[in-house]
Design a protein around this motif. Sequence first.
Motif, PDB file in Angstrom:
ATOM      1  N   LYS A 225      35.739  45.894  44.822  1.00  0.00           N
ATOM      2  CA  LYS A 225      36.078  47.263  44.451  1.00  0.00           C
ATOM      3  C   LYS A 225      34.803  47.995  44.021  1.00  0.00           C
ATOM      4  O   LYS A 225      33.837  47.309  43.686  1.00  0.00           O
ATOM      5  N   HIS A 255      39.917  41.535  40.857  1.00  0.00           N
ATOM      6  CA  HIS A 255      39.929  40.190  40.276  1.00  0.00           C
ATOM      7  C   HIS A 255      40.985  40.033  39.176  1.00  0.00           C
ATOM      8  O   HIS A 255      41.332  38.920  38.813  1.00  0.00           O
ATOM      9  N   TYR A 256      41.568  41.168  38.716  1.00  0.00           N
ATOM     10  CA  TYR A 256      42.650  41.030  37.741  1.00  0.00           C
ATOM     11  C   TYR A 256      43.896  40.419  38.374  1.00  0.00           C
ATOM     12  O   TYR A 256      44.733  39.848  37.695  1.00  0.00           O
ATOM     13  N   LYS A 259      44.112  36.851  37.439  1.00  0.00           N
ATOM     14  CA  LYS A 259      44.191  36.436  36.019  1.00  0.00           C
ATOM     15  C   LYS A 259      45.522  35.719  35.788  1.00  0.00           C
ATOM     16  O   LYS A 259      46.591  36.222  36.182  1.00  0.00           O
ATOM     17  N   PHE A 291      43.255  47.590  27.852  1.00  0.00           N
ATOM     18  CA  PHE A 291      42.016  46.849  28.148  1.00  0.00           C
ATOM     19  C   PHE A 291      40.978  47.317  27.150  1.00  0.00           C
ATOM     20  O   PHE A 291      40.717  48.520  27.044  1.00  0.00           O
ATOM     21  N   GLU A 293      36.967  46.374  25.575  1.00  0.00           N
ATOM     22  CA  GLU A 293      35.760  45.545  25.655  1.00  0.00           C
ATOM     23  C   GLU A 293      34.886  45.851  24.461  1.00  0.00           C
ATOM     24  O   GLU A 293      34.709  47.030  24.110  1.00  0.00           O
ATOM     25  N   ARG A 300      24.236  48.631  33.153  1.00  0.00           N
ATOM     26  CA  ARG A 300      24.937  49.065  34.386  1.00  0.00           C
ATOM     27  C   ARG A 300      25.365  50.530  34.259  1.00  0.00           C
ATOM     28  O   ARG A 300      26.236  50.996  34.989  1.00  0.00           O
ATOM     29  N   TYR A 303      25.317  52.664  37.443  1.00  0.00           N
ATOM     30  CA  TYR A 303      26.503  52.484  38.283  1.00  0.00           C
ATOM     31  C   TYR A 303      27.719  53.120  37.617  1.00  0.00           C
ATOM     32  O   TYR A 303      28.456  53.898  38.223  1.00  0.00           O
ATOM     33  N   ASP A 312      36.888  52.560  37.104  1.00  0.00           N
ATOM     34  CA  ASP A 312      36.379  51.201  36.890  1.00  0.00           C
ATOM     35  C   ASP A 312      37.498  50.221  36.535  1.00  0.00           C
ATOM     36  O   ASP A 312      37.477  49.072  36.965  1.00  0.00           O
ATOM     37  N   HIS A 317      42.627  47.633  37.941  1.00  0.00           N
ATOM     38  CA  HIS A 317      43.104  46.470  37.172  1.00  0.00           C
ATOM     39  C   HIS A 317      44.405  46.788  36.420  1.00  0.00           C
ATOM     40  O   HIS A 317      45.373  46.023  36.462  1.00  0.00           O
ATOM     41  N   LYS A 409      35.427  50.791  26.826  1.00  0.00           N
ATOM     42  CA  LYS A 409      34.269  49.951  26.509  1.00  0.00           C
ATOM     43  C   LYS A 409      33.790  50.357  25.128  1.00  0.00           C
ATOM     44  O   LYS A 409      34.182  51.398  24.616  1.00  0.00           O
ATOM     45  N   ARG A 414      37.279  42.206  22.606  1.00  0.00           N
ATOM     46  CA  ARG A 414      37.586  42.023  24.027  1.00  0.00           C
ATOM     47  C   ARG A 414      39.041  41.605  24.103  1.00  0.00           C
ATOM     48  O   ARG A 414      39.427  40.553  23.589  1.00  0.00           O
ATOM     49  N   GLN A 444      43.878  38.231  28.008  1.00  0.00           N
ATOM     50  CA  GLN A 444      42.657  37.610  27.491  1.00  0.00           C
ATOM     51  C   GLN A 444      42.284  38.255  26.169  1.00  0.00           C
ATOM     52  O   GLN A 444      42.657  39.404  25.940  1.00  0.00           O
TER      53      GLN A 444
HETATM   54  O1  LIG Z   1      35.865  45.165  37.227  1.00  0.00           O
HETATM   55  C1  LIG Z   1      35.392  45.190  36.119  1.00  0.00           C
HETATM   56  O2  LIG Z   1      35.808  44.288  35.216  1.00  0.00           O
HETATM   57  C2  LIG Z   1      34.992  43.963  34.113  1.00  0.00           C
HETATM   58  C3  LIG Z   1      35.892  43.199  33.146  1.00  0.00           C
HETATM   59  O3  LIG Z   1      36.282  41.999  33.745  1.00  0.00           O
HETATM   60  P1  LIG Z   1      36.774  40.783  32.846  1.00  0.00           P
HETATM   61  O4  LIG Z   1      37.253  39.801  33.820  1.00  0.00           O
HETATM   62  O5  LIG Z   1      35.580  40.320  32.064  1.00  0.00           O
HETATM   63  O6  LIG Z   1      37.830  41.315  31.940  1.00  0.00           O
HETATM   64  C4  LIG Z   1      34.407  45.191  33.475  1.00  0.00           C
HETATM   65  O7  LIG Z   1      33.495  44.811  32.477  1.00  0.00           O
HETATM   66  C5  LIG Z   1      33.676  45.980  34.536  1.00  0.00           C
HETATM   67  O8  LIG Z   1      33.193  47.190  33.969  1.00  0.00           O
HETATM   68  C6  LIG Z   1      34.587  46.316  35.675  1.00  0.00           C
HETATM   69  O9  LIG Z   1      33.837  46.865  36.739  1.00  0.00           O
END
Ligand SMILES: O=C1O[C@H](COP(=O)(O)O)[C@@H](O)[C@H](O)[C@H]1O
Length: 611
Positions: A225, A255-256, A259, A291, A293, A300, A303, A312, A317, A409, A414, A444
């Motif tokens: 993505k 990738h979520y 999970k 979510f 963090e 980054r 980006y 993002d 996710h 963020k 987290r 998580q």
């Molecule tokens: O896709 C992304 O996910 C991460 C968070 O992934 P995680 O598996 O550590 O929860 C995020 O930090 C990033 O900004 C975003 O692009």
Amino acid sequence: MQSSLRISEVKFGVVPPLSPLTAEATPSKRQRCAPETPTATPPPPLPPVTAQPSGPTPSPSITKSASLADLTDHATLHSMPLTIVIFGATGDLARKKLFPSLYQLCMQGHLPSHLNIVGYGRSPVDLPAFIAKQCVNIKENRRALRLEHFTSRIQFHAGGYDAPPSYQSLDLTIRAYEEAHPSGKPGNRLFFLSVPPAVFGTVAEMISQHARAERGAFTRLMIEKPFGRDLQTFHELNQLTARHFEETQLFRIDHYLGKEVLLNISTLRWANSVFEPLWTREHIHSVQITFKENLGTEGRGGYFDGVGIVRDVIQNHLLQAFMFLAMDAPQTMCASDIVEMKVALLRSVKCVELQHTFLGQFAAGNGEKGYLDDETTPAGSRCPTFAACVLSVDNERWRGVPFLLTAGKGLDERLCEVRVRFKPQPYNKMMGVDAHNELVMRVQPDEALYMVAVAKTPGISAGVGRDERRTPVAMGLRYASQFGDGSPFVSGDAYERMLLNAARGDQALSVSAAELFESWRIFTPMLHQIDQEKPQPVVHAFGELPAGFIEWTESHGIDISPPARHWSAAEAEAHAAAAIAAAKAAEEAAARARAEEAKQADPFSDPSFML
Ligand SMILES: O=C1O[C@H](COP(=O)(O)O)[C@@H](O)[C@H](O)[C@H]1O
Ligand SMILES: NC(=O)C1=CN([C@@H]2O[C@H](COP(=O)(O)OP(=O)(O)OC[C@H]3O[C@@H](n4cnc5c(N)ncnc54)[C@H](OP(=O)(O)O)[C@@H]3O)[C@@H](O)[C@H]2O)C=CC1
């Protein structure tokens, strides 16, 4: 003594594990599906973006799940040459996730031992130095697979992402490996695009023209993505990839979807009988998908600034979590049936409007730098690093139930979790409680599923009704206790699942074009408004919620007050310990009072008289 307040010491009977959708467990529906050939037919033209639900507007059709011919079972995978090419192999994702995941898959025997891994990048590298840097996160299990055995399979190919000769020589490099393979079979090829989205289209085209596998072997493309920036750019990217690859050959990564707790939502809902009858607006008050963090953009910022937290995290996710929570049951758990129900749900979701969105940006605080202090962030940027929006679903099941999606963020912890809050019932009043039952799915850290319920506070007093003391408790399942020995729970990284599913041709964990079309429809008007108007986000200190956020959620009918807001794993334990201590103290006081009473009545009952 074990406390009912502790998260999940409750043991449910463990049933034999259910296998993921693989060739070995193929639903019959898959057999109707398309063969693996490139298509020259681009998707239909894009309808205009409106602030209304899509209704009958055309979106990419839902491709039936891979046919048997498209799926690759374990034995077949292991009997043929397999090359995995990572474009952008010098990058952050390759170092953090891809090389460690490939090592794990080889170590566990999921991928063939003769695997060929090719890193692709624009500039030549010194191979040992490249391996030392990019394989630094691999957790070696020397007894199972020595690191040097794994890294001996890695080579590097330098060349431009848009240079045909470089792809032609890549093809020759792969072919040399394939021809040396003892099976004499054609080689399977899996390409992972871990490069900035701007080059996705070019790389896909180059692979298709110059580096496809031979007949009888698969060519599959994994794309990271973001898939576009909005509905229009998604459509363009989709047209480009569809020109060269069948939908069954494309594996779009979120990738979520890999999970563990999110994967469990469908099992929870449909392998049990108690949840689904409650899964309606009659019983559910609101849903929070959160979510957080406790990191910034960590270099980054360049980006991130062009993307923002909505693109993002929320549009992909959190929306995936939403889909698994809110979709209707599919006919089967076959990937295409799941997509069908996800798309039907998304079509009922109204476009998110900026006026119903809360935006924030973290600044320096609590000893941490702010977003604008990251030297890769453009000065004065108004890019949101925190956002919350409420999704409204216009269907029979969910009408009137707000779904709050929040991502940020630079916050205090987290955490990723889902909270389904249930409506109180009239009879709760006779118990003197304001019941806020919640089903919490903590994705998580410290994966857990638990129900926040109300229990009688233990004690000798036997009041009933309003006289009884009651305490909120967590009843549930903590993965580390249930499926492990209590130490941090490990069930494989999401990227391991993604890579393995792609190698097997199983699209259960990849994102379909049809759902992406709908997800961009929902967010595009709001994103365009942010891009154009650049509204000032609410600046908040690192580690703290933006001012006004709680009031904003209240104005949308959502209460994020404790325990809903603060019940992290550590706090749940602390909460439990405090409640246990209070109950124990009350119990001791009652015992002392009883002893005193008994002493008054009969002085010889005091043990000190019993010499
Ligand atoms: O896709 C992304 O996910 C991460 C968070 O992934 P995680 O598996 O550590 O929860 C995020 O930090 C990033 O900004 C975003 O692009
Ligand atoms: N990092 C992460 O945590 C996550 C990343 N992603 C996505 O994964 C993909 C890769 O991410 P990540 O590894 O962080 O990205 P990087 O910025 O680290 O870039 C990866 C590689 O792409 C090449 N590259 C960088 N900029 C350009 C450019 N302008 N044009 C062409 N090639 C370029 C570089 O390789 P070289 O110079 O050797 O050619 C670089 O090493 C992206 O699509 C990202 O959005 C998704 C989720 C999380």
